[in-house]
Design a protein around this motif. Structure first.
Motif, PDB file in Angstrom:
ATOM      1  N   MET A 132      44.884  66.797  16.862  1.00 23.74           N
ATOM      2  CA  MET A 132      46.122  66.123  17.341  1.00 23.74           C
ATOM      3  C   MET A 132      46.960  65.867  15.951  1.00 23.74           C
ATOM      4  N   PHE A 133      46.387  65.174  14.857  1.00 21.92           N
ATOM      5  CA  PHE A 133      47.121  64.797  13.926  1.00 21.92           C
ATOM      6  C   PHE A 133      47.433  66.028  13.009  1.00 21.92           C
ATOM      7  N   TRP A 134      46.452  66.985  12.801  1.00 25.71           N
ATOM      8  CA  TRP A 134      46.857  67.898  12.075  1.00 25.71           C
ATOM      9  C   TRP A 134      47.869  68.924  12.541  1.00 25.71           C
ATOM     10  N   SER A 135      47.697  68.968  13.958  1.00 21.28           N
ATOM     11  CA  SER A 135      48.768  70.019  14.504  1.00 21.28           C
ATOM     12  C   SER A 135      50.149  69.532  14.620  1.00 21.28           C
ATOM     13  N   GLY A 187      47.484  44.383  26.019  1.00 17.60           N
ATOM     14  CA  GLY A 187      47.883  45.807  25.812  1.00 17.60           C
ATOM     15  C   GLY A 187      48.332  46.070  24.243  1.00 17.60           C
ATOM     16  N   ASP A 188      48.894  45.134  23.824  1.00 21.08           N
ATOM     17  CA  ASP A 188      49.384  45.031  22.570  1.00 21.08           C
ATOM     18  C   ASP A 188      48.407  45.029  21.484  1.00 21.08           C
ATOM     19  N   ILE A 189      47.245  44.735  21.695  1.00 21.80           N
ATOM     20  CA  ILE A 189      46.101  44.485  20.711  1.00 21.80           C
ATOM     21  C   ILE A 189      45.032  45.467  20.901  1.00 21.80           C
ATOM     22  N   LEU A 190      45.048  46.211  21.730  1.00 21.05           N
ATOM     23  CA  LEU A 190      43.890  47.106  21.969  1.00 21.05           C
ATOM     24  C   LEU A 190      43.507  48.173  20.790  1.00 21.05           C
ATOM     25  N   GLY A 191      44.476  48.545  20.387  1.00 25.63           N
ATOM     26  CA  GLY A 191      44.247  49.676  19.200  1.00 25.63           C
ATOM     27  C   GLY A 191      43.695  49.029  18.103  1.00 25.63           C
ATOM     28  N   GLN A 192      43.898  47.800  17.708  1.00 27.77           N
ATOM     29  CA  GLN A 192      43.667  47.131  16.591  1.00 27.77           C
ATOM     30  C   GLN A 192      42.166  46.540  17.008  1.00 27.77           C
ATOM     31  N   LEU A 193      41.789  46.328  18.104  1.00 26.35           N
ATOM     32  CA  LEU A 193      40.610  45.794  18.578  1.00 26.35           C
ATOM     33  C   LEU A 193      39.497  46.799  18.414  1.00 26.35           C
ATOM     34  N   GLU A 194      39.973  48.142  18.939  1.00 24.26           N
ATOM     35  CA  GLU A 194      39.106  49.037  18.931  1.00 24.26           C
ATOM     36  C   GLU A 194      38.543  49.348  17.536  1.00 24.26           C
ATOM     37  N   PRO A 210      53.220  54.530   9.176  1.00 27.33           N
ATOM     38  CA  PRO A 210      52.687  53.262   9.731  1.00 27.33           C
ATOM     39  C   PRO A 210      52.396  53.534  11.316  1.00 27.33           C
ATOM     40  N   LEU A 211      53.212  54.362  11.877  1.00 27.63           N
ATOM     41  CA  LEU A 211      52.957  54.551  13.448  1.00 27.63           C
ATOM     42  C   LEU A 211      51.439  55.067  13.392  1.00 27.63           C
ATOM     43  N   LEU A 212      51.112  56.246  12.789  1.00 26.23           N
ATOM     44  CA  LEU A 212      49.968  57.052  12.778  1.00 26.23           C
ATOM     45  C   LEU A 212      48.727  56.252  12.427  1.00 26.23           C
ATOM     46  N   VAL A 270      54.601  57.168  24.206  1.00 21.77           N
ATOM     47  CA  VAL A 270      54.362  58.972  24.583  1.00 21.77           C
ATOM     48  C   VAL A 270      52.952  59.142  24.195  1.00 21.77           C
ATOM     49  N   PHE A 271      52.388  58.674  23.171  1.00 24.81           N
ATOM     50  CA  PHE A 271      51.231  58.671  22.646  1.00 24.81           C
ATOM     51  C   PHE A 271      50.035  58.120  23.777  1.00 24.81           C
ATOM     52  N   MET A 272      50.531  56.917  24.089  1.00 23.45           N
ATOM     53  CA  MET A 272      49.447  56.151  25.182  1.00 23.45           C
ATOM     54  C   MET A 272      49.810  56.676  26.513  1.00 23.45           C
ATOM     55  N   MET A 273      50.698  57.362  26.635  1.00 21.13           N
ATOM     56  CA  MET A 273      50.703  58.036  28.099  1.00 21.13           C
ATOM     57  C   MET A 273      49.687  59.233  27.989  1.00 21.13           C
ATOM     58  N   TRP A 274      49.296  59.552  26.886  1.00 15.99           N
ATOM     59  CA  TRP A 274      48.268  60.781  26.748  1.00 15.99           C
ATOM     60  C   TRP A 274      46.917  60.220  26.489  1.00 15.99           C
ATOM     61  N   GLY A 275      47.021  59.029  26.645  1.00 13.40           N
ATOM     62  CA  GLY A 275      45.599  58.221  26.347  1.00 13.40           C
ATOM     63  C   GLY A 275      45.261  58.195  24.855  1.00 13.40           C
ATOM     64  N   ILE A 276      46.321  58.441  23.981  1.00 16.36           N
ATOM     65  CA  ILE A 276      45.838  58.076  22.586  1.00 16.36           C
ATOM     66  C   ILE A 276      46.311  57.079  21.895  1.00 16.36           C
ATOM     67  N   GLN A 277      45.409  56.080  21.344  1.00 22.90           N
ATOM     68  CA  GLN A 277      46.046  55.053  20.648  1.00 22.90           C
ATOM     69  C   GLN A 277      46.221  55.176  19.355  1.00 22.90           C
TER      70      GLN A 277
END
Lengths: 166, 498, 340
Positions: free
Chosen positions: B353-356, C224-231, B316-318, B334-341
């Protein structure tokens, strides 16, 4: 208006109480507790929005369930066969000392700090539990109290400092 | 086929020396930190976040995953050796794990826990690798009514913890629910049963009750029995025997499966799966009476299931960006800190990223096994420290663990109170497991109940109208009736014997 | 024999200590700075009134990281998590135990005002020493992508017809930000807001699962909480509560409340405070450091990364802002009948 209770019944009642198992005492205590709890829950302030399931609903529900369960336990422990008290073979002195010493420890912790109080705790308690070699317990207490303090402060988890500053 | 080639690409990244080193450091630190009181997976990850700033994103995430895994491994160690669970997922491990340790079989318990965790972790990653996107639907199929049913199931399962009568287990469970209502109600802000004490606003932390009822009460029980203080525990083998492994193999597989399934459900998986696994093992066992007195399956199942749930929690996280636990929420950060949503676009947008990450999980699991197995005999020796020295250390261990949650001395008083309560409960054969479990689950259950009733405008039929919720409730009823069915079978058998 | 055993324990412990010591002590900086001769000498603790990973925690950690890395503050700045009561526990700790202290700071946002207004604590922002507003986030109102509601008006009309027909969900409790920001808008459109069902979820993740799984129809939460789903296109935005459209690529097409005829904004600000009666030299030192910090590239990068809007406001302006916000929130709560 029923007939006045017969004297024999009362005697029987006393007998019954005397032969109560520990479980019955526990069950009665629990029943009283759950009634109190339900009353407290019922008296909780109500929230002003009608659509919200309010804060007292769940506690009242489990309070009533607990009451029912304690009645069940009461009925279930009809077995009046006398069992030995579980306290009999225990030597309570050690445990009691540990509890007392912990209470003192908790009370002292904020004022005299982690290192000193932990040192005292670890130095005294092995003796209470029957360890006679003071050298080992003192050295161990010193290392453990200072070591853990240092470890946790490096991990940035603050432990109480006390008036001495450590 | 493309899955495999992408995985191989990921593996190439994961076995780069710097990434291997990151996994190793993460796993090692995680294990060590997981052993420390009160510093569970959440704090372990939180502590290492700053350390990861200078690294490449993959390396940092690989290290974080290693820490998380390592801390999960480390958590079981204190449960088995000291009867001191560091987090909710390892409460169940205490019950049979510590009994085994007291019989000198700490090596068996620790070893089986490590191997079970390895198997479950690996199976979990396989599932994550092939089925992550489709499985993410499971996470969404479970809505408040289903969660409520699930909580009921977990509570029923918790009554199988420890010996004693069903009624006493139920009372203990209900007491846990009651204690769980202390504090500020999260929905309405109403303050309940705190008696004016501000420090109780957030309720009584699970760790306070768990360390009190398990670790402290164990210490108290041992310190009042003069004989046990001097007796040394006969140290048996430092490793699990072949017999142990044979006996626990299927428990590990079942535990993994249960863990992976529950791990898909954000919020509840990690906590509930070990209880369900324990209950299942006890019901399936040919010798259920040994459970609570040191059954190796009672360690193998739950330990596998919590690690299975930990890996499946990445699904569910990924795939949805739903963190299933506090640690997961931190990893999300931590993911978001790296700009990964993290979310539906993570796999398509950042495949490397995912596969590694996936590949590093395999590597991490193997590494943890290699790191942990040699430690087993070492750790197992802790139980050999003379009791008068060891018992006070467990006290201090619990004090630190509890103090570091909120820096509050009130929590320490509560800890001591729970210690005494746990001692009394032992004397009168009330199992502590259901209480601790209910304390954790109660607030979740209440929330699910209230959300559900708000959904249905107050109609309780919502719990039986929805198929999944109904099915789970029926399963719970079945679990609850097993002790009765067993009792009847026994009566029948004895009649025939006559 | 026993000595040997003990030696083993000591060895194990020292191993543990050495292993962990190596990693924990980074990020500390003990070099003195000439600017303030007597202050600071001790580490300055920044309290996050909630657990690790929370918004407050993230704010505290981002700020302390830049302040110490850029040597704007010359001592270590450990973050301490004091969770409880939606921030009330940390507040009473600071007000009661840290009066006049120079080594404590605390991070807050609108709940600081709310917990006082709805009576959860007797302390308020007036007991603290406001230092600066750091940045703001805004609220978002949206639906699942296949929802029958296409605009905010659709939602409001359905609610007007039958307040129970649409379920609203948020990640905080009734009477808190997610609830208030939606109901504030609904009240202006003439909805009987006391009858509208509101489901509160624990955290943004659960909330989104609830929306995607059909437990709620409309979601109200921070942007901020919704951005991922929005994208990913799972969620359709109906409104944001900012005064103007947000600039982010994913958000620029979402209408503000004002554009839809609702004269309201809802700002989720984050600010940094000192304890009551914080000494002036300490207050000024921190305020200066923050003023320098907001000019750094690192801070701008942090704001972009988390999609935070720069609304930095120092000293007295911040106090004025807090007074206005307090009045505004009090008005909304009264309107909803949550306080008298």
């Amino acid at each position: 208006m029923g007939p006045p209770p017969h004297r024999d019944d009362e005697v029987g009642g006393v007998k019954l109480i005397k032969s109560w198992t520990a479980d019955r005492w526990i069950a009665s205590g629990l029943a009283v507790f759950s009634i109190f709890y339900v009353i407290l829950a019922y008296n909780l302030p109500r929230f002003s929005m009608a659509t919200i399931i309010d804060a007292h609903v769940f506690p009242m529900f489990i309070g009533i369930v607990q009451f029912a369960l304690s009645i069940w336990l009461w009925l279930d422990s009809r077995d009046t066969a006398k069992k030995d008290s579980p306290w009999k073979s225990l030597e309570l002195r050690g445990g009691l000392f540990m509890v007392l010493l912990s209470a003192v420890y908790i009370e002292m912790l904020p004022s005299i700090g982690f290192i000193v109080s932990t040192f005292i705790f670890l130095a005294i308690s092995p003796y209470i539990l029957g360890w006679k070699n003071w050298v080992i317990s003192l050295v161990l207490a010193a290392i453990l109290s200072m070591g853990t303090y240092w470890l946790f402060s490096t991990l940035m988890v603050p432990l109480p400092k006390g008036i001495l500053g450590f | 086929m493309s899955t495999l080639s992408m995985f191989l690409n990921g593996l190439q990244v994961a076995v780069q020396p710097v990434n291997l080193l990151a996994v190793a450091i993460g796993a090692l630190l995680g294990t060590v930190i997981g052993v420390l009181p009160g510093v569970g997976p959440v704090s372990a990850v939180a502590l290492l976040v700053p350390l990861s700033f200078g690294m490449r994103p993959e390396t940092a995430l690989i290290m974080m995953a290693g820490v998380y895994y390592g801390a999960m491994y480390g958590g079981s160690t204190t449960s088995i050796l000291l009867n001191a669970p560091g987090e909710s997922a390892s409460v169940v491990t205490c019950i049979d794990g510590h009994e085994l340790a007291k019989k000198g079989r700490a090596g068996s318990a620790l070893g089986v826990a490590a191997i079970g965790s390895f198997i479950a972790g690996t199976l979990g990653v396989i599932v994550l690798m092939f089925l992550a996107p489709p499985l993410s639907r499971v996470a969404i199929a479970f809505q408040p009514p289903e969660y409520f049913a699930l909580m009921i199931l977990a509570l029923v399962a918790s009554t199988s913890l420890g010996e004693g009568s069903l009624i006493k287990a139920l009372i203990s469970m209900c007491m846990g629910l009651i204690i769980g209502t202390v504090g500020q109600d999260i929905q309405t802000g109403t303050v309940r049963f705190t008696f004016g004490n501000n420090e109780l606003l957030d309720g009584i932390d699970f760790l306070v009750a768990a360390l009190g009822l398990f670790a402290l009460s164990e210490v108290l029980s041992e310190s009042v029995e003069p004989n046990t203080l001097v007796t040394r525990i006969p140290f048996k083998s430092p490793y699990p025997t072949l017999q142990d492994l044979k006996q626990s193999f299927w428990a590990m597989i079942r535990g993994s499966a249960i863990g992976i399934f529950f791990g898909l459900l954000p919020g509840a998986g990690l906590i509930t799966s070990p209880f369900v696994s324990y209950s299942v093992e006890k019901q399936l066992s040919k010798h259920p009476e040994e459970f609570g007195k040191g059954a190796i399956e009672g360690v193998a199942g739950p330990e596998s299931s919590n690690n299975g749930a930990a890996s499946a929690g990445f699904v569910p996280l990924l795939t949805l960006g739903l963190p299933g636990s506090a640690t997961m929420a931190l990893l999300l950060g931590v993911f978001m800190m790296w700009g990964i949503q993290p979310g539906p676009l993570l796999i398509p947008n950042h495949p490397q990223m995912f596969w590694s990450l996936i590949a590093s999980m395999y590597v991490g699991n193997i590494m943890l096994l290699i790191l942990n197995l040699p430690m087993v005999p070492l750790f197992a020796k802790i139980i050999d420290i003379p009791k008068p020295l060891l018992l006070p250390m467990i006290f201090i261990f619990s004090f630190i663990g509890v103090y570091s949650i909120n820096n509050s001395t009130l929590d320490l008083w509560l800890l001591l109170g729970f210690g005494v309560l746990g001692f009394l409960m032992r004397l009168y054969h009330f199992p502590a497991g259901p209480l601790v479990m209910a304390l954790v689950l109660g607030p979740l259950m209440e929330r699910a109940m209230r959300q559900s009733l708000t959904m249905s405008n107050g109609n309780p039929a919502i719990f039986v109208e929805r198929p999944i919720s109904l099915a789970v409730l029926i399963l719970a009823l079945f679990f609850l009736s097993i002790p009765f069915l067993r009792a009847r079978k026994k009566v029948k058998k004895s009649k025939i014997a006559c | 024999m026993c000595i040997k055993k003990y030696g083993f324990i000591a060895l194990l412990l020292s191993m543990v200590i050495i292993l962990t010591a190596g990693c924990g002590s980074s990020g500390r900086n003990k070099s003195a700075e000439p600017a303030a001769p007597n202050y600071p000498t001790q580490p300055i603790t920044v309290i996050a009134p909630a657990g690790p990973g929370s918004g407050w925690d993230l704010t505290a950690r981002s700020v302390t990281q830049i302040l110490t890395e850029k040597k704007l503050v010359s001592v270590a700045m450990p973050v301490e998590n004091r969770a409880g009561g939606g921030g009330a526990v940390a507040l009473s700790h600071v007000v009661e135990n840290k009066k006049g202290a120079e080594d404590t700071l605390i991070v807050y946002s609108p709940p600081l005002l709310l917990i006082n207004l709805n009576g959860q604590t007797k302390f308020s922002y007036k007991d603290l020493t406001p230092i600066a507003k750091l940045f703001s986030d805004y609220q978002f109102i949206g639906v699942k992508k296949d929802s029958k509601f296409k605009t905010l008006d659709d939602v409001m009309n359905a609610l007007k017809a039958d307040p129970k027909s649409v379920k609203i969900g948020g990640a905080s409790s009734p009477g808190s930000m997610d609830h208030l920001s939606f109901m504030m808008a609904a009240a202006q459109k003439g909805v009987n807001v006391k009858e509208v069902p509101y489901l509160s979820f624990q955290g943004g993740g659960e909330l989104i699962a609830g929306l995607l799984g059909g437990s709620i129809d409309v979601v109200s939460t921070s942007v901020g909480d919704i951005l991922g789903q929005l994208e990913a296109g799972n969620v359709r935005g109906l409104a944001v509560t900012s005064p103007e459209r947000l600039k982010d690529q994913r958000l620029k097409d979402i209408l503000t409340l004002k554009e839809q005829g609702i004269d309201a904004t809802f700002e989720v600000w984050r600010g940094i405070f000192g304890p009551p009666q914080m000494p002036d030299y300490a207050k000024n030192y921190i305020a200066d450091a923050i003023a320098k910090m907001v000019e750094t590239d690192e801070w701008r990068a942090t704001l972009t990364k988390y999609n935070w809007q720069n609304t930095y406001l120092p000293g007295d302006d911040f106090v004025k802002f807090l007074d206005e916000q307090n009045q505004l929130l009090e008005g909304i709560l009264k309107n909803l009948g949550l306080i008298k």
